[in-house]
Scaffold this motif. Structure first.
Motif, PDB file in Angstrom:
ATOM      1  N   LEU A  65       0.826  -1.222   0.000  1.00  0.00           N
ATOM      2  CA  LEU A  65       0.000   0.000   0.000  1.00  0.00           C
ATOM      3  C   LEU A  65       0.849   1.256   0.000  1.00  0.00           C
ATOM      4  O   LEU A  65       0.397   2.313  -0.434  1.00  0.00           O
TER       5      LEU A  65
ATOM      6  N   PHE B 218      -8.417  10.168 -19.251  1.00  0.00           N
ATOM      7  CA  PHE B 218      -7.110   9.518 -19.275  1.00  0.00           C
ATOM      8  C   PHE B 218      -6.197  10.237 -20.237  1.00  0.00           C
ATOM      9  O   PHE B 218      -6.615  10.648 -21.310  1.00  0.00           O
ATOM     10  N   SER B 219      -4.955  10.351 -19.847  1.00  0.00           N
ATOM     11  CA  SER B 219      -3.975  10.847 -20.803  1.00  0.00           C
ATOM     12  C   SER B 219      -2.999   9.711 -21.051  1.00  0.00           C
ATOM     13  O   SER B 219      -2.432   9.172 -20.114  1.00  0.00           O
TER      14      SER B 219
ATOM     15  N   LYS C  59       0.675   5.037 -15.032  1.00  0.00           N
ATOM     16  CA  LYS C  59      -0.371   5.742 -14.295  1.00  0.00           C
ATOM     17  C   LYS C  59      -1.438   6.257 -15.257  1.00  0.00           C
ATOM     18  O   LYS C  59      -2.631   6.221 -14.945  1.00  0.00           O
ATOM     19  N   GLY C  60      -0.991   6.712 -16.424  1.00  0.00           N
ATOM     20  CA  GLY C  60      -1.940   7.237 -17.396  1.00  0.00           C
ATOM     21  C   GLY C  60      -2.823   6.154 -17.992  1.00  0.00           C
ATOM     22  O   GLY C  60      -4.008   6.370 -18.243  1.00  0.00           O
ATOM     23  N   ILE C  61      -2.246   4.974 -18.198  1.00  0.00           N
ATOM     24  CA  ILE C  61      -2.970   3.896 -18.885  1.00  0.00           C
ATOM     25  C   ILE C  61      -3.664   2.956 -17.893  1.00  0.00           C
ATOM     26  O   ILE C  61      -4.512   2.148 -18.294  1.00  0.00           O
TER      27      ILE C  61
ATOM     28  N   GLY D 181      -5.941   3.380 -15.669  1.00  0.00           N
ATOM     29  CA  GLY D 181      -7.397   3.504 -15.653  1.00  0.00           C
ATOM     30  C   GLY D 181      -8.033   2.744 -16.806  1.00  0.00           C
ATOM     31  O   GLY D 181      -9.086   2.115 -16.652  1.00  0.00           O
ATOM     32  N   VAL D 182      -7.376   2.787 -17.973  1.00  0.00           N
ATOM     33  CA  VAL D 182      -7.897   2.068 -19.148  1.00  0.00           C
ATOM     34  C   VAL D 182      -7.868   0.563 -18.887  1.00  0.00           C
ATOM     35  O   VAL D 182      -8.833  -0.154 -19.199  1.00  0.00           O
TER      36      VAL D 182
ATOM     37  N   ALA E   7       1.612  -2.410  -7.513  1.00  0.00           N
ATOM     38  CA  ALA E   7       1.314  -2.385  -6.072  1.00  0.00           C
ATOM     39  C   ALA E   7      -0.151  -2.024  -5.849  1.00  0.00           C
ATOM     40  O   ALA E   7      -0.754  -1.295  -6.646  1.00  0.00           O
ATOM     41  N   GLU E   8      -0.662  -2.527  -4.752  1.00  0.00           N
ATOM     42  CA  GLU E   8      -2.044  -2.203  -4.381  1.00  0.00           C
ATOM     43  C   GLU E   8      -2.212  -0.685  -4.238  1.00  0.00           C
ATOM     44  O   GLU E   8      -3.240  -0.126  -4.604  1.00  0.00           O
ATOM     45  N   GLY E   9      -1.164  -0.058  -3.721  1.00  0.00           N
ATOM     46  CA  GLY E   9      -1.208   1.389  -3.500  1.00  0.00           C
ATOM     47  C   GLY E   9      -1.295   2.192  -4.790  1.00  0.00           C
ATOM     48  O   GLY E   9      -1.538   3.397  -4.756  1.00  0.00           O
TER      49      GLY E   9
ATOM     50  N   TYR F 189      -5.601   1.038  -6.074  1.00  0.00           N
ATOM     51  CA  TYR F 189      -6.776   1.530  -5.325  1.00  0.00           C
ATOM     52  C   TYR F 189      -7.089   3.000  -5.624  1.00  0.00           C
ATOM     53  O   TYR F 189      -8.252   3.346  -5.856  1.00  0.00           O
ATOM     54  N   PRO F 190      -6.072   3.883  -5.624  1.00  0.00           N
ATOM     55  CA  PRO F 190      -6.400   5.279  -5.958  1.00  0.00           C
ATOM     56  C   PRO F 190      -6.934   5.432  -7.390  1.00  0.00           C
ATOM     57  O   PRO F 190      -7.798   6.273  -7.637  1.00  0.00           O
TER      58      PRO F 190
ATOM     59  N   LEU G 229      -8.752   3.282  -8.954  1.00  0.00           N
ATOM     60  CA  LEU G 229     -10.169   2.891  -8.867  1.00  0.00           C
ATOM     61  C   LEU G 229     -11.019   4.047  -8.342  1.00  0.00           C
ATOM     62  O   LEU G 229     -12.101   4.335  -8.856  1.00  0.00           O
TER      63      LEU G 229
ATOM     64  N   ARG H 170     -10.368   7.212  -8.512  1.00  0.00           N
ATOM     65  CA  ARG H 170     -10.472   8.283  -9.516  1.00  0.00           C
ATOM     66  C   ARG H 170     -11.527   7.939 -10.572  1.00  0.00           C
ATOM     67  O   ARG H 170     -12.302   8.791 -10.997  1.00  0.00           O
ATOM     68  N   CYS H 171     -11.535   6.659 -10.974  1.00  0.00           N
ATOM     69  CA  CYS H 171     -12.531   6.238 -11.975  1.00  0.00           C
ATOM     70  C   CYS H 171     -13.946   6.362 -11.416  1.00  0.00           C
ATOM     71  O   CYS H 171     -14.864   6.798 -12.112  1.00  0.00           O
TER      72      CYS H 171
END
Lengths: 208, 106
Positions: free
Chosen positions: A91, A206-207, B3-5, B7-8, B37-39, B42-43, B45, B47-48
């Motif tokens: 985490l 998304f970017s 990080k950008g991808i 969410g996709v 990592a889980e960390g 989760y964020p 998720l 944001r989505c």
């Protein structure tokens, strides 16, 4: 207004006990069962810090409860699989996790404003009462019957009069407008009120 | 870039099947993101969900606290389509450019 010192000190003691009980309750509300004592303490410590960090970013209490509860459930699953130490390590620091979770949002925290105000009021009240006690004690020990003294500090003006019956001292208390900034400034700073104008940023998509 | 991808990827996985946080982490690892990592997940998720691309519901867990399951919304499907088109375009561009550069090397 007559100041009954014993009554006031007793009331202050009750307020301090209530404040400490509240703080302990806030910590224990994150208690997580199923990890044993040591694991439960570690998890509770992590979730408490995560909750506090979310609060720092101004996430409302209902959403915070949801996020913490979700994290607790996910943590329980991952800890069963890889152990609590690795699950917590995955985490990362709770502050970083909260920062990522609240990305783009820095909302005011009205609840923290209220807590800061209460803390400032409590400290101010304690300091004022202790000072008043010291003043009345000193006055009572040196004043001759009929003597009169006035003392101003902490926004209070305390007037004491020694009566004919030697040790009996009556006092009058007047509160100045100093209480207004003493309570208002901690509220505004604690709530980070400037975020009303500067804090809202939402990601559009998304970017890649 | 991940990080950008991310969410996709999350929307893609959830479009196939509703799931909860830790199960999604495992699915991402099985798909090849071994070190994720889980960390990080989760964020993303959160944001989505905040962007209304996901909705959530709770399912009692036999082994602990209730799990929060996520489901892709119609807005989420639209965002997924848009982001995949954008990714396909970028990916083709990178392939074209890099293959040209490789061909021109002496």
């Amino acid at each position: 207004m007559n100041l009954d010192i014993n009554f006031t000190v007793g009331r202050l003691a009750i307020m301090v006990v209530m404040f400490l009980s509240g703080a302990a309750g806030l910590t224990l509300k994150h208690w997580t069962s199923g990890f044993g004592l040591r694991g439960g303490m570690r998890t509770t410590f992590y979730l408490t810090r995560y909750d506090a960090a979310l609060e720092f970013y101004g996430i409302a209490s209902r959403e915070r409860r949801e996020r913490v509860s979700e994290l607790r459930a996910n943590l329980a699953d991952s800890a069963r699989e890889v152990g609590l130490a690795r699950a917590l390590a995955g985490l990362g620091p709770p502050q970083a996790l909260a920062a990522e979770t609240s990305a783009g949002r820095y909302a005011p925290s009205w609840l923290r404003g209220v807590v800061w105000t209460a803390a400032a009021g409590l400290i101010w009240g304690c300091a004022a009462v202790l000072s008043a006690v010291a003043f009345l004690d000193g006055f009572g020990s040196v004043a001759s019957p009929g003597a009169f003294a006035s003392w101003t500090a902490w926004g209070w003006t305390l007037t004491a009069t020694a009566h004919e019956t030697a040790r009996h001292v009556s006092s009058e208390l007047v509160l100045s407008l100093l209480w207004l900034p003493v309570l208002l400034i901690p509220f505004l700073v604690g709530a980070r009120v400037w975020r009303v104008w500067t804090g809202q940023r939402h990601p559009a998509g998304f970017s890649v | 870039m991940l990080k950008g991808i991310l969410g996709v990827l999350i929307l893609s996985l959830l479009a196939a099947r509703d799931d909860y946080g830790y199960a999604l982490v495992l699915r991402l690892r099985e798909a090849g993101l071994d070190d994720i990592a889980e960390g990080t997940v989760y964020p993303a998720l959160t944001r989505c969900e905040r962007s209304s691309w996901l909705r959530s519901y709770y399912v009692p867990s036999p082994s602990g606290p209730s799990r929060k399951y996520y489901q892709v919304t119609s807005d989420g499907m639209a965002e997924l389509t848009r982001a995949l088109q954008s990714w396909t375009h970028l990916s083709r561009l990178v392939n074209d450019l890099s293959s040209k550069e490789l061909r021109n090397e002496p």
